[in-house]
Write a protein that holds these residues in place. Structure first.
Motif, PDB file in Angstrom:
ATOM      1  N   THR A 268       0.832  -1.208   0.000  1.00 60.74           N
ATOM      2  CA  THR A 268       0.000   0.000   0.000  1.00 60.74           C
ATOM      3  C   THR A 268       0.863   1.252   0.000  1.00 60.74           C
ATOM      4  O   THR A 268       0.538   2.248  -0.667  1.00 60.74           O
ATOM      5  N   GLN A 269       1.970   1.216   0.733  1.00 59.50           N
ATOM      6  CA  GLN A 269       2.885   2.363   0.730  1.00 59.50           C
ATOM      7  C   GLN A 269       3.422   2.626  -0.673  1.00 59.50           C
ATOM      8  O   GLN A 269       3.549   3.772  -1.102  1.00 59.50           O
ATOM      9  N   SER A 270       3.714   1.560  -1.416  1.00 59.28           N
ATOM     10  CA  SER A 270       4.209   1.722  -2.783  1.00 59.28           C
ATOM     11  C   SER A 270       3.121   2.292  -3.687  1.00 59.28           C
ATOM     12  O   SER A 270       3.399   3.104  -4.575  1.00 59.28           O
ATOM     13  N   LEU A 271       1.880   1.871  -3.464  1.00 63.24           N
ATOM     14  CA  LEU A 271       0.763   2.436  -4.227  1.00 63.24           C
ATOM     15  C   LEU A 271       0.612   3.923  -3.914  1.00 63.24           C
ATOM     16  O   LEU A 271       0.421   4.753  -4.807  1.00 63.24           O
ATOM     17  N   GLN A 272       0.675   4.253  -2.630  1.00 67.65           N
ATOM     18  CA  GLN A 272       0.491   5.636  -2.194  1.00 67.65           C
ATOM     19  C   GLN A 272       1.602   6.538  -2.725  1.00 67.65           C
ATOM     20  O   GLN A 272       1.355   7.682  -3.129  1.00 67.65           O
ATOM     21  N   SER A 273       2.828   6.029  -2.760  1.00 67.31           N
ATOM     22  CA  SER A 273       3.966   6.838  -3.210  1.00 67.31           C
ATOM     23  C   SER A 273       3.992   7.013  -4.724  1.00 67.31           C
ATOM     24  O   SER A 273       4.745   7.844  -5.246  1.00 67.31           O
ATOM     25  N   GLY A 274       3.169   6.212  -5.429  1.00 67.05           N
ATOM     26  CA  GLY A 274       3.147   6.310  -6.883  1.00 67.05           C
ATOM     27  C   GLY A 274       4.194   5.464  -7.568  1.00 67.05           C
ATOM     28  O   GLY A 274       4.454   5.631  -8.766  1.00 67.05           O
ATOM     29  N   GLU A 275       4.797   4.531  -6.823  1.00 61.79           N
ATOM     30  CA  GLU A 275       5.762   3.627  -7.456  1.00 61.79           C
ATOM     31  C   GLU A 275       5.105   2.876  -8.611  1.00 61.79           C
ATOM     32  O   GLU A 275       5.716   2.634  -9.653  1.00 61.79           O
ATOM     33  N   TRP A 276       3.852   2.477  -8.416  1.00 60.19           N
ATOM     34  CA  TRP A 276       3.052   1.855  -9.480  1.00 60.19           C
ATOM     35  C   TRP A 276       1.825   2.735  -9.682  1.00 60.19           C
ATOM     36  O   TRP A 276       1.045   2.966  -8.761  1.00 60.19           O
ATOM     37  N   LYS A 277       1.657   3.228 -10.879  1.00 61.96           N
ATOM     38  CA  LYS A 277       0.580   4.169 -11.192  1.00 61.96           C
ATOM     39  C   LYS A 277      -0.752   3.441 -11.396  1.00 61.96           C
ATOM     40  O   LYS A 277      -0.777   2.249 -11.721  1.00 61.96           O
ATOM     41  N   PRO A 278      -1.876   4.162 -11.234  1.00 60.80           N
ATOM     42  CA  PRO A 278      -3.185   3.568 -11.532  1.00 60.80           C
ATOM     43  C   PRO A 278      -3.224   2.984 -12.941  1.00 60.80           C
ATOM     44  O   PRO A 278      -2.803   3.629 -13.899  1.00 60.80           O
ATOM     45  N   GLY A 279      -3.710   1.742 -13.035  1.00 65.20           N
ATOM     46  CA  GLY A 279      -3.786   1.060 -14.315  1.00 65.20           C
ATOM     47  C   GLY A 279      -2.558   0.260 -14.672  1.00 65.20           C
ATOM     48  O   GLY A 279      -2.583  -0.544 -15.612  1.00 65.20           O
ATOM     49  N   GLU A 280      -1.446   0.441 -13.943  1.00 69.00           N
ATOM     50  CA  GLU A 280      -0.208  -0.265 -14.254  1.00 69.00           C
ATOM     51  C   GLU A 280      -0.171  -1.651 -13.630  1.00 69.00           C
ATOM     52  O   GLU A 280      -0.767  -1.903 -12.587  1.00 69.00           O
ATOM     53  N   LEU A 281       0.593  -2.532 -14.269  1.00 67.58           N
ATOM     54  CA  LEU A 281       0.846  -3.867 -13.751  1.00 67.58           C
ATOM     55  C   LEU A 281       1.842  -3.780 -12.599  1.00 67.58           C
ATOM     56  O   LEU A 281       2.873  -3.106 -12.715  1.00 67.58           O
ATOM     57  N   ILE A 282       1.525  -4.425 -11.472  1.00 63.02           N
ATOM     58  CA  ILE A 282       2.473  -4.453 -10.358  1.00 63.02           C
ATOM     59  C   ILE A 282       3.339  -5.705 -10.493  1.00 63.02           C
ATOM     60  O   ILE A 282       3.005  -6.618 -11.258  1.00 63.02           O
ATOM     61  N   PRO A 283       4.469  -5.793  -9.776  1.00 62.97           N
ATOM     62  CA  PRO A 283       5.309  -6.990  -9.859  1.00 62.97           C
ATOM     63  C   PRO A 283       4.531  -8.255  -9.503  1.00 62.97           C
ATOM     64  O   PRO A 283       3.539  -8.199  -8.768  1.00 62.97           O
ATOM     65  N   SER A 284       4.999  -9.370 -10.013  1.00 63.49           N
ATOM     66  CA  SER A 284       4.341 -10.649  -9.746  1.00 63.49           C
ATOM     67  C   SER A 284       4.491 -11.036  -8.280  1.00 63.49           C
ATOM     68  O   SER A 284       5.314 -10.464  -7.543  1.00 63.49           O
ATOM     69  N   GLU A 285       3.711 -12.023  -7.870  1.00 65.50           N
ATOM     70  CA  GLU A 285       3.802 -12.509  -6.491  1.00 65.50           C
ATOM     71  C   GLU A 285       5.200 -13.027  -6.183  1.00 65.50           C
ATOM     72  O   GLU A 285       5.722 -12.821  -5.075  1.00 65.50           O
ATOM     73  N   VAL A 286       5.815 -13.700  -7.156  1.00 69.81           N
ATOM     74  CA  VAL A 286       7.175 -14.218  -6.958  1.00 69.81           C
ATOM     75  C   VAL A 286       8.157 -13.068  -6.757  1.00 69.81           C
ATOM     76  O   VAL A 286       9.006 -13.095  -5.847  1.00 69.81           O
ATOM     77  N   GLU A 287       8.036 -12.029  -7.592  1.00 66.29           N
ATOM     78  CA  GLU A 287       8.938 -10.871  -7.474  1.00 66.29           C
ATOM     79  C   GLU A 287       8.748 -10.158  -6.141  1.00 66.29           C
ATOM     80  O   GLU A 287       9.732  -9.748  -5.500  1.00 66.29           O
ATOM     81  N   LEU A 288       7.494 -10.016  -5.715  1.00 69.91           N
ATOM     82  CA  LEU A 288       7.238  -9.347  -4.440  1.00 69.91           C
ATOM     83  C   LEU A 288       7.725 -10.201  -3.276  1.00 69.91           C
ATOM     84  O   LEU A 288       8.237  -9.667  -2.274  1.00 69.91           O
ATOM     85  N   ALA A 289       7.574 -11.507  -3.384  1.00 72.20           N
ATOM     86  CA  ALA A 289       8.060 -12.403  -2.328  1.00 72.20           C
ATOM     87  C   ALA A 289       9.572 -12.274  -2.178  1.00 72.20           C
ATOM     88  O   ALA A 289      10.107 -12.229  -1.061  1.00 72.20           O
ATOM     89  N   ASN A 290      10.275 -12.196  -3.307  1.00 70.70           N
ATOM     90  CA  ASN A 290      11.732 -12.006  -3.259  1.00 70.70           C
ATOM     91  C   ASN A 290      12.094 -10.647  -2.693  1.00 70.70           C
ATOM     92  O   ASN A 290      13.052 -10.506  -1.928  1.00 70.70           O
ATOM     93  N   ARG A 291      11.330  -9.648  -3.059  1.00 70.84           N
ATOM     94  CA  ARG A 291      11.604  -8.282  -2.592  1.00 70.84           C
ATOM     95  C   ARG A 291      11.458  -8.177  -1.083  1.00 70.84           C
ATOM     96  O   ARG A 291      12.289  -7.550  -0.412  1.00 70.84           O
ATOM     97  N   PHE A 292      10.396  -8.779  -0.546  1.00 71.54           N
ATOM     98  CA  PHE A 292      10.122  -8.647   0.886  1.00 71.54           C
ATOM     99  C   PHE A 292      10.647  -9.808   1.713  1.00 71.54           C
ATOM    100  O   PHE A 292      10.470  -9.833   2.934  1.00 71.54           O
ATOM    101  N   LYS A 293      11.283 -10.790   1.041  1.00 70.04           N
ATOM    102  CA  LYS A 293      11.873 -11.946   1.726  1.00 70.04           C
ATOM    103  C   LYS A 293      10.822 -12.721   2.526  1.00 70.04           C
ATOM    104  O   LYS A 293      11.022 -13.073   3.685  1.00 70.04           O
ATOM    105  N   VAL A 294       9.690 -12.977   1.875  1.00 74.25           N
ATOM    106  CA  VAL A 294       8.623 -13.765   2.489  1.00 74.25           C
ATOM    107  C   VAL A 294       8.157 -14.798   1.470  1.00 74.25           C
ATOM    108  O   VAL A 294       8.596 -14.801   0.313  1.00 74.25           O
ATOM    109  N   SER A 295       7.258 -15.679   1.872  1.00 71.47           N
ATOM    110  CA  SER A 295       6.759 -16.708   0.966  1.00 71.47           C
ATOM    111  C   SER A 295       5.769 -16.116  -0.038  1.00 71.47           C
ATOM    112  O   SER A 295       5.149 -15.068   0.209  1.00 71.47           O
TER     113      SER A 295
END
Length: 263
Positions: free
Chosen positions: A41-68
């Protein structure tokens, strides 16, 4: 002050140690997926990913945050349920936008008694900059007398005036909003707010009551004075639960009804 442990609630700003805590609040424990949800949500709020844009995949986000991947999926499930993101089969997950047809009816709850719902035609009556009345200032969480943009319009369905609305917007956020821009813009008003003022409406609260039409409203809606109307006062919020709009509408319901879904 030491940074927040990793298992503290993640509503707020990212701390030096990687944990997240809400400024000025007591630490509270929350599940890991909710912490990941807050970081996304912080990334959405900061505008890292704009409205209508594709966000990173679940695998990419899992690697980014070091979670499953399962933890990320649960976080995104909640974000999708809150209409902050939209899953598209075979394409991925996208940032929700008010320009999508499905999003336009989230905040327009007046439905026709027969036929398919469709967007109304708008007639802008006035747009001006005012000093916020005390009650409006309280609802917008600004100071009484601060600058606000006031909009008054009539919305018609199939040529029949149906809604008289008054809107108040924080002048600091919506600087430059004019009647000319509203008239020339053909999409949904919330789409304009999102695209040109970087303000996305996330949720709203409403108060509904039965009233009767005064002389001026009756004239605008082309009905008799004292005709029953539905009064709807809405406060809309953006990220961080910040109020950014007060909207007061008078709805004619002879051919429409107010529809909500409860779960």
């Amino acid at each position: 002050m030491s940074s927040a442990p990793a298992n503290l609630t993640t509503i707020g700003t990212l701390g030096a140690g990687g944990g997240v805590s809400a400024p000025g609040s007591s630490p509270t424990f929350s599940p890991l997926y909710q912490q990941i949800k807050a970081l996304i949500t912080q990334s959405l709020q900061s505008g890292e990913w704009k409205p209508g844009e594709l966000i990173p995949s679940e695998v990419e986000l899992a690697n980014r945050f070091k979670v499953s991947q399962g933890t990320v999926r649960k976080a995104i499930d909640e974000l999708a349920a809150e209409n902050l993101v939209v899953r598209r089969q075979g394409k991925g997950t996208f940032v929700a936008t008010h320009h999508e047809a499905r999003a336009q009816y989230r905040f327009l709850r007046l439905m026709p008694d027969s036929g398919e719902p469709h967007n109304p035609d708008n007639k802008i009556l006035e747009v001006k900059r005012l000093r916020a009345p005390a009650e409006v200032a309280r609802l917008l969480d600004i100071k009484s007398g601060d600058s606000v943009i006031f909009i008054r319009r009539v919305q018609s369905f199939d040529g029949a005036p149906t809604i008289v609305e008054e809107l108040w917007l924080p002048g600091l956020i919506f600087k430059g909003l004019t009647a000319e821009r509203l008239v020339e813009y053909k999409g949904p008003m919330y789409g304009l707010f999102e695209t040109e003022f970087g303000t996305r409406m996330i949720r709203a609260t409403e108060r509904i009551r039965a009233v009767t039409a005064d002389e001026e409203t009756a004239e605008l809606l082309k009905v008799a004075k004292q005709t029953p109307l539905l009064s709807v006062e809405r406060v809309s919020f953006t990220y961080g639960d910040k109020p950014v709009e007060v909207r007061r509408g008078l709805y004619l319901t002879d051919r429409h009804h107010y529809q909500n879904e409860l779960s």
